[in-house]
Design an enzyme around this catalytic site. Structure first.
Site, PDB file in Angstrom:
ATOM      1  N   LYS A   1      -3.856 -11.961  -0.068  1.00 28.13           N
ATOM      2  CA  LYS A   1      -4.924 -11.252   0.274  1.00 28.13           C
ATOM      3  C   LYS A   1      -6.084 -10.765  -0.802  1.00 28.13           C
ATOM      4  O   LYS A   1      -7.006 -10.606  -0.422  1.00 28.13           O
ATOM      5  CB  LYS A   1      -4.447 -10.022   1.303  1.00 28.13           C
ATOM      6  CG  LYS A   1      -3.978 -10.618   2.401  1.00 28.13           C
ATOM      7  CD  LYS A   1      -3.666  -9.322   3.499  1.00 28.13           C
ATOM      8  CE  LYS A   1      -3.022  -9.733   4.685  1.00 28.13           C
ATOM      9  NZ  LYS A   1      -3.008  -8.562   5.626  1.00 28.13           N
TER      10      LYS A   1
ATOM     11  N   ALA B   1       1.428   3.829   0.748  1.00 30.46           N
ATOM     12  CA  ALA B   1      -0.120   3.753   0.001  1.00 30.46           C
ATOM     13  C   ALA B   1      -0.304   2.296  -0.463  1.00 30.46           C
ATOM     14  O   ALA B   1      -0.998   2.342  -1.320  1.00 30.46           O
ATOM     15  CB  ALA B   1      -0.164   4.780  -0.902  1.00 30.46           C
TER      16      ALA B   1
ATOM     17  N   ARG C   1       6.035   7.524  -1.201  1.00 30.27           N
ATOM     18  CA  ARG C   1       7.445   7.614  -2.304  1.00 30.27           C
ATOM     19  C   ARG C   1       6.721   7.949  -3.563  1.00 30.27           C
ATOM     20  O   ARG C   1       7.070   8.878  -4.364  1.00 30.27           O
ATOM     21  CB  ARG C   1       8.379   6.481  -2.052  1.00 30.27           C
ATOM     22  CG  ARG C   1       9.175   6.268  -2.987  1.00 30.27           C
ATOM     23  CD  ARG C   1      10.003   5.095  -2.650  1.00 30.27           C
ATOM     24  NE  ARG C   1       9.344   3.903  -3.120  1.00 30.27           N
ATOM     25  CZ  ARG C   1       9.832   2.737  -2.837  1.00 30.27           C
ATOM     26  NH1 ARG C   1      11.050   2.477  -2.571  1.00 30.27           N
ATOM     27  NH2 ARG C   1       8.964   1.511  -3.099  1.00 30.27           N
TER      28      ARG C   1
ATOM     29  N   GLY D   1       3.112  -2.191  16.258  1.00 28.07           N
ATOM     30  CA  GLY D   1       2.234  -2.892  15.553  1.00 28.07           C
ATOM     31  C   GLY D   1       1.689  -4.187  16.091  1.00 28.07           C
ATOM     32  O   GLY D   1       0.991  -4.793  15.565  1.00 28.07           O
TER      33      GLY D   1
HETATM   34  P1  ATR Z   1       1.774  -3.656   2.224  1.00 31.72           P
HETATM   35  O1  ATR Z   1       0.962  -4.698   1.929  1.00 31.72           O
HETATM   36  O2  ATR Z   1       2.973  -4.109   3.316  1.00 31.72           O
HETATM   37  O3  ATR Z   1       1.151  -2.359   2.756  1.00 31.72           O
HETATM   38  P2  ATR Z   1       2.870  -2.852  -0.317  1.00 31.72           P
HETATM   39  O4  ATR Z   1       1.438  -2.918  -0.718  1.00 31.72           O
HETATM   40  O5  ATR Z   1       3.894  -3.424  -1.139  1.00 31.72           O
HETATM   41  O6  ATR Z   1       3.142  -3.482   1.171  1.00 31.72           O
HETATM   42  O7  ATR Z   1       3.100  -1.492  -0.103  1.00 31.72           O
HETATM   43  C1  ATR Z   1       4.446  -0.952   0.506  1.00 31.72           C
HETATM   44  C2  ATR Z   1       4.542   0.472   0.901  1.00 31.72           C
HETATM   45  O8  ATR Z   1       5.540   0.792   1.397  1.00 31.72           O
HETATM   46  C3  ATR Z   1       4.103   1.648  -0.207  1.00 31.72           C
HETATM   47  O9  ATR Z   1       3.612   2.312   0.167  1.00 31.72           O
HETATM   48  C4  ATR Z   1       5.678   1.575  -0.803  1.00 31.72           C
HETATM   49  O10 ATR Z   1       5.985   2.968  -1.460  1.00 31.72           O
HETATM   50  P3  ATR Z   1       5.586   2.708  -3.188  1.00 31.72           P
HETATM   51  O11 ATR Z   1       4.191   3.000  -3.334  1.00 31.72           O
HETATM   52  O12 ATR Z   1       6.353   3.951  -3.529  1.00 31.72           O
HETATM   53  O13 ATR Z   1       6.472   1.594  -3.616  1.00 31.72           O
HETATM   54  C5  ATR Z   1       6.293   1.738   0.595  1.00 31.72           C
HETATM   55  N1  ATR Z   1       7.655   1.557   0.713  1.00 31.72           N
HETATM   56  C6  ATR Z   1       8.426   0.291   0.270  1.00 31.72           C
HETATM   57  N2  ATR Z   1       9.617   0.512   0.376  1.00 31.72           N
HETATM   58  C7  ATR Z   1       9.870   1.844   0.593  1.00 31.72           C
HETATM   59  C8  ATR Z   1      11.178   2.643   0.739  1.00 31.72           C
HETATM   60  N3  ATR Z   1      12.448   2.071   0.682  1.00 31.72           N
HETATM   61  N4  ATR Z   1      11.099   3.901   1.015  1.00 31.72           N
HETATM   62  C9  ATR Z   1       9.674   4.499   1.008  1.00 31.72           C
HETATM   63  N5  ATR Z   1       8.561   3.805   0.721  1.00 31.72           N
HETATM   64  C10 ATR Z   1       8.607   2.500   0.698  1.00 31.72           C
END
Ligand code: ATR
Length: 289
Positions: A72, A133, A157, A250
């Site tokens: 994307k 985020a 996180r 969703g």
């Molecule tokens: P997407 O495009 O689906 O949003 P991404 O850009 O990889 O995917 O973002 C994943 C989000 O889920 C992030 O906010 C991530 O937190 P981090 O910024 O700390 O990586 C969060 N996330 C993924 N796995 C997680 C977990 N096990 N616990 C808490 N937050 C998680």
């Protein structure tokens, strides 16, 4: 199955992996119900093939493409033009054929807007918490700021990612946007929040978890909007409901990002009864009630 003939226009999805996508079901059903000679197919280009794929699609007279993970952001380098909203978000999920190439749009944001409207969830003047985020959180944050949320809190996180997103939002809009470490949620002002859950936590097969598990958090939730749709009721939704909140998944966002792309490609408006028919088909496909 509709007839493919010499006038059939092709649309498709570029993602990797692409095998589990529901988009062909959405678009091929739309084409059939709307009596439009279009077929929608999956493509799985590798990252280093993406530019060639976009150029090749143009040469093959492909009408439009959806773009999903992991392409994307990178796909923006291969486009002739980018819609200002997609440029602000920094991600494109829909390519529309124009003279000389493709123009990029983001129908995740318009899809989320229409999904929330259909679910009767208001954003204007609400206090909004966004969990996560990442890429999906960007979309949710832009929508909430653009729709006049009273305030936005980004809980993540990794604090630095929340800070970066909050800064970006405040650079574009007047809405106050405050970054938080997820575990600091007790420091949120006492409110009844609209919470939009954008992390992958709780998504199949990790169905027994939520990004926040403590009941104290859910006592501050008025509306829980999870962008995950497998399972149809996530732990996040269950926790929220058990504390008296309304909860949504969703699936409508998935549906409407597709409807919005279809409408742009075919210069049409999909009637509500067709939208609802496809929503029912998606639920059936996911074996949810
Ligand atoms: P997407 O495009 O689906 O949003 P991404 O850009 O990889 O995917 O973002 C994943 C989000 O889920 C992030 O906010 C991530 O937190 P981090 O910024 O700390 O990586 C969060 N996330 C993924 N796995 C997680 C977990 N096990 N616990 C808490 N937050 C998680």
């Amino acid at each position: 199955m509709k007839d493919i003939n010499g006038r059939t226009r092709i649309c498709g999805l570029m993602a990797n992996p692409v095998g589990h996508t529901l988009s062909p079901l959405i678009h091929n059903t739309l084409a059939e119900r709307m009596n439009i000679n279009m077929a929608y197919v999956p493509f799985e280009p590798k990252k280093n093939e993406l530019d060639a794929a976009v150029k090749g699609a143009y040469a093959l007279n492909i009408l439009g493409l959806n773009v999903s993970v992991p392409h994307k952001v990178q796909v923006m380098d291969s486009l002739s033009a980018i819609d200002p909203v997609a440029a602000a978000i920094g991600a494109v999920n829909t390519l529309v054929r124009i003279e000389g190439g493709y123009q990029g749009y983001n129908t995740d944001i318009t899809g989320l807007k229409r999904a929330m409207e259909m679910d009767g969830v208001e954003i204007k003047d609400r206090q909004v918490v966004i969990l996560g985020a990442g890429g999906v959180a960007q979309t949710a944050a832009h929508l909430c700021a653009g729709e006049g949320a009273a305030g936005i809190w980004i809980l993540n996180r990794t604090y630095e990612n929340a800070v970066a997103l909050a800064k970006k939002i405040e650079g574009f809009y007047h809405t106050k946007c405050t970054p938080f470490r997820t575990e600091d949620f007790r420091e949120l002002p006492k409110n009844r929040y609209l919470v939009i859950q954008t992390t992958s936590v709780g998504m199949y097969p990790n169905v027994d978890h939520a990004a926040i598990e403590e009941e104290e958090f859910y006592q501050m939730v008025e509306t829980a909007y999870d962008l995950v749709y497998t399972p149809s009721e996530t732990m996040f939704m269950k926790y929220a409901v058990s504390c008296g909140a309304k909860a949504y998944n969703g699936l409508r966002m998935l549906l409407y990002q597709g409807i919005c792309a279809y409408e742009i490609w075919n210069h049409t408006v999909v009637p509500e009864e067709v939208v609802e028919e496809i929503y029912a088909l998606l639920k059936k496909e996911l074996r949810v009630k």
